[in-house]
Design a protein around this motif. Structure first.
Motif, PDB file in Angstrom:
ATOM      1  N   VAL A  31       3.664   8.999  -7.082  1.00 46.37           N
ATOM      2  CA  VAL A  31       3.881   7.641  -6.612  1.00 46.37           C
ATOM      3  C   VAL A  31       2.527   7.047  -6.270  1.00 46.37           C
ATOM      4  O   VAL A  31       1.780   7.600  -5.468  1.00 46.37           O
ATOM      5  N   VAL A  32       2.198   5.927  -6.887  1.00 49.63           N
ATOM      6  CA  VAL A  32       0.918   5.272  -6.654  1.00 49.63           C
ATOM      7  C   VAL A  32       1.079   4.313  -5.478  1.00 49.63           C
ATOM      8  O   VAL A  32       1.968   3.459  -5.476  1.00 49.63           O
ATOM      9  N   MET A  33       0.220   4.462  -4.484  1.00 51.86           N
ATOM     10  CA  MET A  33       0.271   3.649  -3.272  1.00 51.86           C
ATOM     11  C   MET A  33      -0.970   2.769  -3.186  1.00 51.86           C
ATOM     12  O   MET A  33      -1.978   3.027  -3.835  1.00 51.86           O
ATOM     13  N   ALA A  34      -0.875   1.745  -2.329  1.00 52.31           N
ATOM     14  CA  ALA A  34      -2.034   0.899  -2.041  1.00 52.31           C
ATOM     15  C   ALA A  34      -3.083   1.740  -1.321  1.00 52.31           C
ATOM     16  O   ALA A  34      -2.741   2.719  -0.652  1.00 52.31           O
ATOM     17  N   ARG A  56      12.295  -7.933  -7.938  1.00 56.15           N
ATOM     18  CA  ARG A  56      12.332  -6.460  -8.039  1.00 56.15           C
ATOM     19  C   ARG A  56      10.922  -5.876  -7.981  1.00 56.15           C
ATOM     20  O   ARG A  56      10.686  -4.863  -7.314  1.00 56.15           O
ATOM     21  N   ALA A  57       9.970  -6.497  -8.664  1.00 50.81           N
ATOM     22  CA  ALA A  57       8.587  -6.010  -8.630  1.00 50.81           C
ATOM     23  C   ALA A  57       7.994  -6.190  -7.234  1.00 50.81           C
ATOM     24  O   ALA A  57       7.239  -5.330  -6.764  1.00 50.81           O
ATOM     25  N   THR A  58       8.332  -7.281  -6.567  1.00 50.58           N
ATOM     26  CA  THR A  58       7.862  -7.512  -5.205  1.00 50.58           C
ATOM     27  C   THR A  58       8.339  -6.399  -4.281  1.00 50.58           C
ATOM     28  O   THR A  58       7.561  -5.844  -3.496  1.00 50.58           O
ATOM     29  N   MET A  59       9.613  -6.061  -4.366  1.00 52.61           N
ATOM     30  CA  MET A  59      10.162  -4.986  -3.526  1.00 52.61           C
ATOM     31  C   MET A  59       9.470  -3.662  -3.819  1.00 52.61           C
ATOM     32  O   MET A  59       9.120  -2.908  -2.898  1.00 52.61           O
ATOM     33  N   LEU A  60       9.256  -3.363  -5.094  1.00 52.11           N
ATOM     34  CA  LEU A  60       8.591  -2.113  -5.481  1.00 52.11           C
ATOM     35  C   LEU A  60       7.178  -2.055  -4.920  1.00 52.11           C
ATOM     36  O   LEU A  60       6.779  -1.057  -4.312  1.00 52.11           O
ATOM     37  N   LEU A  61       6.404  -3.118  -5.101  1.00 54.65           N
ATOM     38  CA  LEU A  61       5.014  -3.124  -4.643  1.00 54.65           C
ATOM     39  C   LEU A  61       4.926  -3.078  -3.114  1.00 54.65           C
ATOM     40  O   LEU A  61       4.057  -2.402  -2.563  1.00 54.65           O
ATOM     41  N   ARG A  62       5.811  -3.779  -2.443  1.00 49.38           N
ATOM     42  CA  ARG A  62       5.806  -3.720  -0.974  1.00 49.38           C
ATOM     43  C   ARG A  62       6.152  -2.324  -0.482  1.00 49.38           C
ATOM     44  O   ARG A  62       5.576  -1.854   0.500  1.00 49.38           O
ATOM     45  N   ASP A  63       7.085  -1.659  -1.155  1.00 47.33           N
ATOM     46  CA  ASP A  63       7.422  -0.280  -0.793  1.00 47.33           C
ATOM     47  C   ASP A  63       6.224   0.641  -0.965  1.00 47.33           C
ATOM     48  O   ASP A  63       6.122   1.671  -0.302  1.00 47.33           O
ATOM     49  N   ARG A  64       5.316   0.273  -1.849  1.00 49.19           N
ATOM     50  CA  ARG A  64       4.128   1.098  -2.116  1.00 49.19           C
ATOM     51  C   ARG A  64       2.923   0.671  -1.284  1.00 49.19           C
ATOM     52  O   ARG A  64       1.822   1.152  -1.484  1.00 49.19           O
ATOM     53  N   GLY A  65       3.113  -0.273  -0.349  1.00 49.20           N
ATOM     54  CA  GLY A  65       2.049  -0.649   0.580  1.00 49.20           C
ATOM     55  C   GLY A  65       1.226  -1.856   0.197  1.00 49.20           C
ATOM     56  O   GLY A  65       0.263  -2.191   0.891  1.00 49.20           O
ATOM     57  N   PHE A  66       1.562  -2.525  -0.903  1.00 44.79           N
ATOM     58  CA  PHE A  66       0.829  -3.725  -1.299  1.00 44.79           C
ATOM     59  C   PHE A  66       1.407  -4.938  -0.572  1.00 44.79           C
ATOM     60  O   PHE A  66       2.600  -4.990  -0.281  1.00 44.79           O
ATOM     61  N   ASP A  67       0.549  -5.919  -0.282  1.00 44.36           N
ATOM     62  CA  ASP A  67       0.975  -7.121   0.428  1.00 44.36           C
ATOM     63  C   ASP A  67       1.247  -8.224  -0.595  1.00 44.36           C
ATOM     64  O   ASP A  67       0.332  -8.931  -1.012  1.00 44.36           O
ATOM     65  N   VAL A  68       2.492  -8.357  -1.000  1.00 43.20           N
ATOM     66  CA  VAL A  68       2.861  -9.413  -1.945  1.00 43.20           C
ATOM     67  C   VAL A  68       3.008 -10.700  -1.147  1.00 43.20           C
ATOM     68  O   VAL A  68       3.912 -10.830  -0.320  1.00 43.20           O
TER      69      VAL A  68
END
Length: 134
Positions: A31-34, A56-68
Motif C-alpha cells: 500500500v503506497v502512502m503519502a 472514489r479516487a478522493t476517498m482512496l487517496l485520503r485513506d492513504r494520507g494525501f490531502d485532497v
C-alpha cells in the motif's frame, strides 16, 4: 473408497494452493502512502463520462494520507490517467500515481495553484473493489 481418498487429497492440495497464492498476493502488493510529516495537496478531476470516479479516487487517496483539497470534472476526456506535478516534487507525484495503481506522470509546474499534484482520471482507471459488509 480409494476414489474418496483421492478426492480428499486433491481438495486439500487445492485449498493449500489457494491459501499460498492469496498470501503471496497480499505480501507483494504494498500500500503506497503519502510521505510522513508532509502535506501533499491533491486535486482530483474526472476526465471521463463515468460518474463518481473523482469521489472514489478522493476517498482512496485520503485513506492513504494525501490531502485532497479539490475534486470535480475535467473539461477534457482522457483514456489513461495522468498525474501532473505542480510544485516540483516528482516523488510526491510518483507516490500518488502508485497509490492509484499506476499512471503516467508529467511535470507541469503552476505556482498560481495552491496544489502539489493534479490527477486527471482516465476511462481505463478502475477504483479498487469495496469490501462487502452485509
Amino acid at each position: 473408497m480409494a476414489g474418496v481418498a483421492v478426492a480428499a487429497l486433491g481438495l486439500t492440495l487445492a485449498v493449500r494452493r489457494l491459501r499460498h497464492d492469496g498470501a503471496s498476493r497480499v505480501e507483494s502488493s504494498q500500500v503506497v502512502m503519502a510521505p510522513a510529516g508532509v502535506r501533499v495537496r491533491v486535486q482530483v478531476m474526472n476526465a471521463t463520462t463515468t460518474r463518481g470516479l473523482a469521489r472514489r479516487a478522493t476517498m482512496l487517496l485520503r485513506d492513504r494520507g494525501f490531502d485532497v483539497v479539490e475534486s470535480g470534472t475535467a473539461s477534457e476526456q482522457l483514456d489513461s490517467t495522468l498525474v501532473l506535478d505542480r510544485s516540483g516534487h516528482p516523488d510526491w507525484s510518483q507516490r500518488v500515481a502508485a497509490a492509484l495503481g499506476g499512471a503516467r506522470v508529467e511535470a507541469r509546474p503552476d505556482s498560481s495553484r495552491y496544489l502539489d499534484v493534479t490527477v486527471l482520471l482516465g476511462r481505463w482507471w478502475r477504483p479498487p473493489t469495496q469490501p462487502f459488509y452485509p
